[in-house]
Design an enzyme around this catalytic site. Structure first.
Site, mmCIF file in Angstrom:
data_model
loop_
_atom_site.group_PDB
_atom_site.id
_atom_site.type_symbol
_atom_site.label_atom_id
_atom_site.label_comp_id
_atom_site.label_asym_id
_atom_site.label_seq_id
_atom_site.Cartn_x
_atom_site.Cartn_y
_atom_site.Cartn_z
ATOM 1 N N ASP A 1 3.958 4.837 -6.192
ATOM 2 C CA ASP A 1 2.538 4.605 -6.455
ATOM 3 C C ASP A 1 1.768 4.509 -5.139
ATOM 4 O O ASP A 1 0.713 5.102 -4.968
ATOM 5 C CB ASP A 1 2.327 3.332 -7.290
ATOM 6 C CG ASP A 1 3.032 2.100 -6.715
ATOM 7 O OD1 ASP A 1 3.799 2.217 -5.735
ATOM 8 O OD2 ASP A 1 2.815 0.995 -7.258
ATOM 9 N N ASP B 1 2.595 1.333 1.588
ATOM 10 C CA ASP B 1 1.776 0.376 2.341
ATOM 11 C C ASP B 1 2.417 0.208 3.727
ATOM 12 O O ASP B 1 2.121 0.965 4.653
ATOM 13 C CB ASP B 1 1.729 -0.925 1.530
ATOM 14 C CG ASP B 1 0.902 -2.015 2.171
ATOM 15 O OD1 ASP B 1 0.261 -1.766 3.197
ATOM 16 O OD2 ASP B 1 0.891 -3.145 1.644
HETATM 17 P P1 IMP Z 1 5.528 -1.285 1.079
HETATM 18 O O1 IMP Z 1 7.006 -1.566 1.003
HETATM 19 O O2 IMP Z 1 4.824 -2.297 1.965
HETATM 20 O O3 IMP Z 1 5.198 0.142 1.478
HETATM 21 O O4 IMP Z 1 4.913 -1.568 -0.344
HETATM 22 C C1 IMP Z 1 5.201 -0.762 -1.408
HETATM 23 C C2 IMP Z 1 5.041 -1.462 -2.730
HETATM 24 O O5 IMP Z 1 4.188 -2.621 -2.636
HETATM 25 C C3 IMP Z 1 4.367 -0.531 -3.705
HETATM 26 O O6 IMP Z 1 5.311 0.204 -4.424
HETATM 27 C C4 IMP Z 1 3.561 -1.471 -4.576
HETATM 28 O O7 IMP Z 1 4.342 -1.875 -5.666
HETATM 29 C C5 IMP Z 1 3.251 -2.655 -3.688
HETATM 30 N N1 IMP Z 1 1.886 -2.571 -3.106
HETATM 31 C C6 IMP Z 1 1.532 -2.178 -1.868
HETATM 32 N N2 IMP Z 1 0.195 -2.235 -1.689
HETATM 33 C C7 IMP Z 1 -0.317 -2.681 -2.865
HETATM 34 C C8 IMP Z 1 -1.678 -2.934 -3.337
HETATM 35 O O8 IMP Z 1 -2.692 -2.759 -2.632
HETATM 36 N N3 IMP Z 1 -1.784 -3.369 -4.623
HETATM 37 C C9 IMP Z 1 -0.713 -3.567 -5.446
HETATM 38 N N4 IMP Z 1 0.560 -3.338 -5.043
HETATM 39 C C10 IMP Z 1 0.758 -2.897 -3.781
#
Ligand code: IMP
Length: 178
Positions: free
Chosen positions: A103, A106
């Protein structure tokens, strides 16, 4: 621009459904062109990617398979820094082209962990398709090949993304009002 309240927080529309779906069209067109003949295996990362994966797969018109993994690294509105894989990976990926469907990327922590796991299982080529990408928060070594929309560093909900489990069902994407 619509304002909504989810639990204790206010959000307002930032990306309407029409813009989301034309971005999905673009991602699917690129995949159809680049992965034709490669028999890709798509791996949808639950929970958040369910809506993007459904819309994407309806537009992918080359022979392919889809599977699902479930991971969690977020707690409320911030990442916990640790990726927990809740439902493991059962497919035989040896020698395959694998596209991990997310989705949102981040910090890149979740996707990086998954890419490493799939490579260790013997995949020939591992690619990332993400509906949303926060380039300013992402570690520099994580570079998704297929991105729907680049967004700034803000907390968003809707189109599969949640705030404490709520708002995944919204058709549009909403940004937290500070
Ligand atoms: P990462 O590991 O920091 O890249 O985060 C990935 C996961 O964090 C995604 O698959 C989302 O489930 C969640 N996530 C990251 N940013 C957001 C946001 O702005 N809103 C809601 N969920 C988020």
């Amino acid at each position: 621009m619509a304002r909504i309240k989810v639990l204790d927080k206010e959000f307002e529309t930032s990306i309407p459904e029409s813009e989301i779906l034309s971005a999905v069209d673009g991602v699917a067109a690129k995949i159809n062109q680049e992965l034709d003949g490669k028999n890709p295996l798509f791996v949808c990362v639950l929970n958040g990617a369910f809506m993007f994966a459904a819309d994407l797969m309806k537009r992918v018109n080359i022979p392919c398979q889809i599977s699902f993994v479930k991971v969690a690294s977020y707690n409320g509105m911030s990442t916990t820094g640790a990726v927990k894989q809740l439902i493991g990976f059962n497919e035989d990926v040896k020698g395959r082209t694998v596209v991990i469907v997310e989705d949102i990327v981040d910090t890149g922590l979740t996707i990086d962990g998954l890419v490493k796991q799939v490579k260790e299982l013997g995949a020939a080529d591992v690619r990332i398709a993400t509906m949303l990408f926060k380039p300013q928060s992402c570690r520099p070594d994580v570079k998704p090949q297929y991105v729907g929309i680049n967004i700034p560093e803000a907390f968003i909900i809707g189109y599969g993304l949640d705030y404490d489990g709520y708002a995944r069902n919204l058709r549009d994407i909403y940004t937290l009002v500070k």
